[in-house]
Design a protein around this motif. Structure first.
Motif, PDB file in Angstrom:
ATOM      1  N   ILE A  31     114.985  -7.161  64.413  1.00  0.00           N
ATOM      2  CA  ILE A  31     115.678  -5.667  65.049  1.00  0.00           C
ATOM      3  C   ILE A  31     115.716  -5.941  66.558  1.00  0.00           C
ATOM      4  O   ILE A  31     116.517  -5.372  67.357  1.00  0.00           O
ATOM      5  N   ILE A  39     119.016  -7.677  67.608  1.00  0.00           N
ATOM      6  CA  ILE A  39     119.823  -6.792  67.394  1.00  0.00           C
ATOM      7  C   ILE A  39     120.110  -5.600  68.261  1.00  0.00           C
ATOM      8  O   ILE A  39     121.011  -5.487  68.984  1.00  0.00           O
ATOM      9  N   TYR A  54     123.114  -5.679  71.344  1.00  0.00           N
ATOM     10  CA  TYR A  54     124.160  -4.120  71.604  1.00  0.00           C
ATOM     11  C   TYR A  54     123.536  -3.620  72.845  1.00  0.00           C
ATOM     12  O   TYR A  54     124.978  -3.259  73.661  1.00  0.00           O
ATOM     13  N   ILE A  88     111.521   9.182  66.732  1.00  0.00           N
ATOM     14  CA  ILE A  88     112.157   9.324  65.561  1.00  0.00           C
ATOM     15  C   ILE A  88     112.741   8.160  64.795  1.00  0.00           C
ATOM     16  O   ILE A  88     113.255   8.136  63.622  1.00  0.00           O
ATOM     17  N   PRO A 116     112.374   4.446  63.184  1.00  0.00           N
ATOM     18  CA  PRO A 116     111.276   3.479  62.379  1.00  0.00           C
ATOM     19  C   PRO A 116     111.064   2.123  63.354  1.00  0.00           C
ATOM     20  O   PRO A 116     111.422   1.192  62.508  1.00  0.00           O
ATOM     21  N   ALA A 117     110.409   2.442  64.478  1.00  0.00           N
ATOM     22  CA  ALA A 117     110.120   0.915  65.208  1.00  0.00           C
ATOM     23  C   ALA A 117     108.861   1.361  66.124  1.00  0.00           C
ATOM     24  O   ALA A 117     108.800   2.709  66.545  1.00  0.00           O
ATOM     25  N   ILE A 150     106.160   5.453  61.357  1.00  0.00           N
ATOM     26  CA  ILE A 150     107.043   4.485  61.230  1.00  0.00           C
ATOM     27  C   ILE A 150     107.546   4.327  59.903  1.00  0.00           C
ATOM     28  O   ILE A 150     108.800   4.655  59.456  1.00  0.00           O
ATOM     29  N   VAL A 171     109.480   8.177  59.086  1.00  0.00           N
ATOM     30  CA  VAL A 171     110.514   8.709  59.748  1.00  0.00           C
ATOM     31  C   VAL A 171     111.743   7.689  59.077  1.00  0.00           C
ATOM     32  O   VAL A 171     112.880   7.829  59.022  1.00  0.00           O
ATOM     33  N   ARG A 172     111.304   6.653  58.361  1.00  0.00           N
ATOM     34  CA  ARG A 172     112.513   5.849  57.408  1.00  0.00           C
ATOM     35  C   ARG A 172     112.994   6.590  56.506  1.00  0.00           C
ATOM     36  O   ARG A 172     114.088   6.370  56.118  1.00  0.00           O
ATOM     37  N   GLU A 218     126.187   0.494  62.980  1.00  0.00           N
ATOM     38  CA  GLU A 218     125.598  -1.135  62.472  1.00  0.00           C
ATOM     39  C   GLU A 218     123.898  -0.905  63.157  1.00  0.00           C
ATOM     40  O   GLU A 218     123.256  -1.698  62.196  1.00  0.00           O
ATOM     41  N   ILE A 219     123.639  -0.595  64.234  1.00  0.00           N
ATOM     42  CA  ILE A 219     122.415  -0.750  64.914  1.00  0.00           C
ATOM     43  C   ILE A 219     121.507   0.082  63.778  1.00  0.00           C
ATOM     44  O   ILE A 219     120.445  -0.332  63.415  1.00  0.00           O
ATOM     45  N   LEU A 220     121.850   1.286  63.413  1.00  0.00           N
ATOM     46  CA  LEU A 220     121.216   2.163  62.375  1.00  0.00           C
ATOM     47  C   LEU A 220     120.783   1.355  61.093  1.00  0.00           C
ATOM     48  O   LEU A 220     119.755   1.295  60.636  1.00  0.00           O
ATOM     49  N   ALA A 260     120.612  -1.773  60.735  1.00  0.00           N
ATOM     50  CA  ALA A 260     119.455  -2.934  61.098  1.00  0.00           C
ATOM     51  C   ALA A 260     118.237  -2.050  61.120  1.00  0.00           C
ATOM     52  O   ALA A 260     117.224  -2.408  60.589  1.00  0.00           O
ATOM     53  N   LEU A 261     117.949  -0.974  61.941  1.00  0.00           N
ATOM     54  CA  LEU A 261     116.723  -0.286  62.101  1.00  0.00           C
ATOM     55  C   LEU A 261     116.093   0.351  60.988  1.00  0.00           C
ATOM     56  O   LEU A 261     115.024   0.224  60.701  1.00  0.00           O
ATOM     57  N   TYR A 262     117.177   0.774  60.050  1.00  0.00           N
ATOM     58  CA  TYR A 262     116.316   1.314  58.841  1.00  0.00           C
ATOM     59  C   TYR A 262     116.492   0.446  57.502  1.00  0.00           C
ATOM     60  O   TYR A 262     116.188   0.638  56.677  1.00  0.00           O
ATOM     61  N   ARG A 263     116.830  -0.805  58.024  1.00  0.00           N
ATOM     62  CA  ARG A 263     117.277  -1.771  56.832  1.00  0.00           C
ATOM     63  C   ARG A 263     117.759  -1.457  55.637  1.00  0.00           C
ATOM     64  O   ARG A 263     117.173  -1.167  54.412  1.00  0.00           O
TER      65      ARG A 263
END
Lengths: 265, 318
Positions: free
Chosen positions: A7, A10, A14, A100, A102-103, B86, B89-90, B113-115, B117-120
């Motif tokens: 993550i 990525i 960006y 907000i 998820p990281a 974490i 919020v998923r 695209e970022i989202l 990856a972030l939310y898998r």
């Protein structure tokens, strides 16, 4: 862990792409860093020319130290661009948007932008380091161990600086504004670290090996590598200090996050 | 704990802010939310209402893990927003109307695209979901524009898509229609109704626009000064507040009002030479009885029943 690294990659990719929308910004940044560094180095050399070796450190020794600290500075700044003006997240409540996701919150913050211009600082620092090592014949005495020691010093030093900027940002959870604290906690020590710490009074030296552990990032490894201090195992002190300060900074950060008060809408 | 509790549970939730104007000055305490308890079941569409400063945003921020409560317990989908942020919020979609969560300098496409990856989000699920959201929110022509170039209405459509890409079962909306024109508002409402009914998304909506609530929410949660003042369906709210029903009556000729006293709980006020607004409490007197009474005053030419506006009802409540 591997997933977070993915993550991170990525997000960084960006944020570099976003940065590329402002190419002039990048160029001027680079120019600014080069000029700054030249001016700082000139100051150090000018002082040396006036007073001769400082506390037993020759001009070449000090260039070595200066190169080390500069490269470390670039090393942590690449990743810490957002932490430098973390105030804005707290003053305007932008930290909401971080929480907000998820990281881990620190990961989300530092990936918001990457200061690629700092690569120039790393390169300049490394060039000074290489030049000083060559002129001081370091390889001739210790062989390849010198490079290993330098690598450890660079990584540990960058981590220590990163921990300090993280701790500074985390203090914002208590004080909201940290720009008054930055010169005391970050900029001052950074300039101080460019000189052998042995020139400072005992109390300040103690400070730089405890609360603001910059001594472990520059002075200590440089003194070991340049044989101004006995015992090459002392380099382990840098690694341990890096681990400890990072752990402390992360602890302070998550303690601070719990205190985050956001802003009204 | 056995089964995870679905939906939203808040028990005695409190938040007190402590501020010091100077380092050593005595702390000033403000209570933003006080002993707030409520439950929201999966699939509900709840309007969360209250005047400015009532504690709505503070409550939402505690539900999503931004703020840590000073008292009480809260779980969302069985998870603690503070201890398991974490993970939680998923499974949440969050839209704050006044703040963007998209990447300002990147095209919408890349934000998505970022989202991803972030939310898998798995590739196949992502493709289907994205296509549906782009279609419902008419985003196709906007995908390649940087977010900063989008208009407010376009951006809000983008924000909603971004918040729903990972198919969250729960959606928090904090003033999503603020500053939008009527046409955009109505298309957003249509969209929200759709994802609530078709996808079963639980929605908690904060808004100052009563027509949002009137058209969308099956239930209302009203707070004021950090305390709950009402929780229930709209009809119950009207009954609880006792807002009068009203009928507008036009007479053929000016009515003979001398010597006439209106029955209890009925109030009459002139809105024209021979038209009157008659307010009455339906619990106490029926419309038929009211009309009977009015007929003694003269021949009625026309009448129109007025629904009490929600604005009025809420106002009574504060």
């Amino acid at each position: 862990m591997a997933a977070w690294w993915n993550i991170y990659r990525i997000l960084v990719r960006y944020s570099i792409r976003a940065e590329r929308q402002y190419p002039w910004n990048f160029f001027f940044n680079l120019l600014f860093h080069v000029l700054m560094l030249t001016a700082e180095l000139a100051t150090v050399l000018l002082i040396l020319a006036r007073v001769g070796p400082i506390a037993g450190w020759s001009a070449k020794d000090i260039i070595f130290l200066f190169g080390l600290v500069t490269a470390e500075g670039g090393g942590f700044r690449i990743f810490a661009a957002e932490l430098h003006d973390f105030d804005k997240y707290l003053v305007h409540g932008e930290f909401d948007a971080i929480l907000i996701r998820p990281a881990p919150s620190l990961l989300s913050v530092i990936t918001r932008s990457i200061d690629i211009g700092q690569a120039a600082m790393i390169l300049q620092g490394l060039a000074l380091l290489a030049w000083a090592s060559w002129r001081l014949h370091l390889m001739a005495v210790d062989g390849w161990a010198v490079w290993l020691a330098m690598g450890l010093a660079l990584v540990s030093g960058s981590v220590i600086w990163f921990a300090m900027v993280t701790a500074l940002a985390a203090l914002g959870f208590w004080t909201t504004r940290t720009d008054d604290l930055a010169p005391v906690i970050l900029y001052g020590p950074e300039t101080a670290a460019q000189y052998p710490l042995s020139i400072y009074p005992q109390a300040i030296r103690w400070l730089f090996f405890s609360v603001l552990p910059i001594g472990f990032g520059g002075y200590l490894p440089a003194a070991v590598i340049l044989h101004k201090m006995a015992g090459s195992w002392m380099i382990v002190g840098s690694v341990a200090a890096a681990a400890a300060s990072l752990a402390a900074a992360l602890g302070l950060w998550s303690w601070g996050v719990r205190r985050y008060t956001s802003t009204g809408t | 704990m056995s089964q995870p509790v679905p939906g939203i549970r808040a028990e005695g939730l409190s938040k007190e802010f402590v501020r010091r104007s100077r380092w050593f000055s005595p702390p000033q305490r403000t209570v933003a939310v006080e002993n707030l308890s409520f439950r929201i079941e999966p699939g509900e569409f709840v309007g969360f209402l209250g005047p400015n400063g009532a504690g709505k945003s503070t409550t939402i921020k505690m539900l999503v893990g931004i703020l840590h409560p000073t008292g009480g317990r809260v779980t969302v989908n069985g998870l603690s927003p503070q201890r398991e942020r974490i993970e939680l919020v998923r499974s949440l979609g969050i839209v704050f109307g006044q703040r963007s969560q998209l990447w300002w300098d990147l095209p919408l496409r890349e934000s998505f695209e970022i989202l991803r990856a972030l939310y898998r989000i798995p590739a196949s699920a992502y493709r289907v979901r994205r296509a549906r959201l782009v279609d419902l929110l008419e985003l196709a022509p906007l995908l390649d524009q940087p977010v900063r170039q989008l208009s407010l209405g376009q951006r809000m459509r983008g924000e909603l898509a971004g918040a729903l890409l990972h198919s969250p079962p729960v959606l928090f909306l904090d003033e999503p229609t603020i500053g939008l024109d009527i046409a955009v508002k109505s298309s957003l409402r249509h969209f929200l109704r759709q994802i609530n009914r078709e996808d079963g998304v639980t929605i908690l909506l904060t808004t100052h626009d009563m027509s949002d609530v009137e058209q969308l929410c099956s239930r209302m949660l009203v707070i004021n000064h950090g305390r709950k003042v009402f929780d229930g369906a709209r009809a119950e709210l009207e009954a609880a507040v006792g807002v009068p029903h009203a009928v507008e009556v036009s007479f053929e000729n000016p009515p003979r009002l001398e010597g006439w006293t209106p029955p209890p709980t009925v109030a009459m006020q002139a809105t024209g030479t021979d038209t009157f607004l008659v307010e009455f409490n339906r619990e106490r007197i029926s419309l038929a009885q009211v009309l009977e009474e009015l007929r003694t005053l003269g021949t009625i030419r026309d009448l129109a029943l007025k629904e009490p506006s929600l604005d009025r009802v809420i106002e009574e409540l504060y």
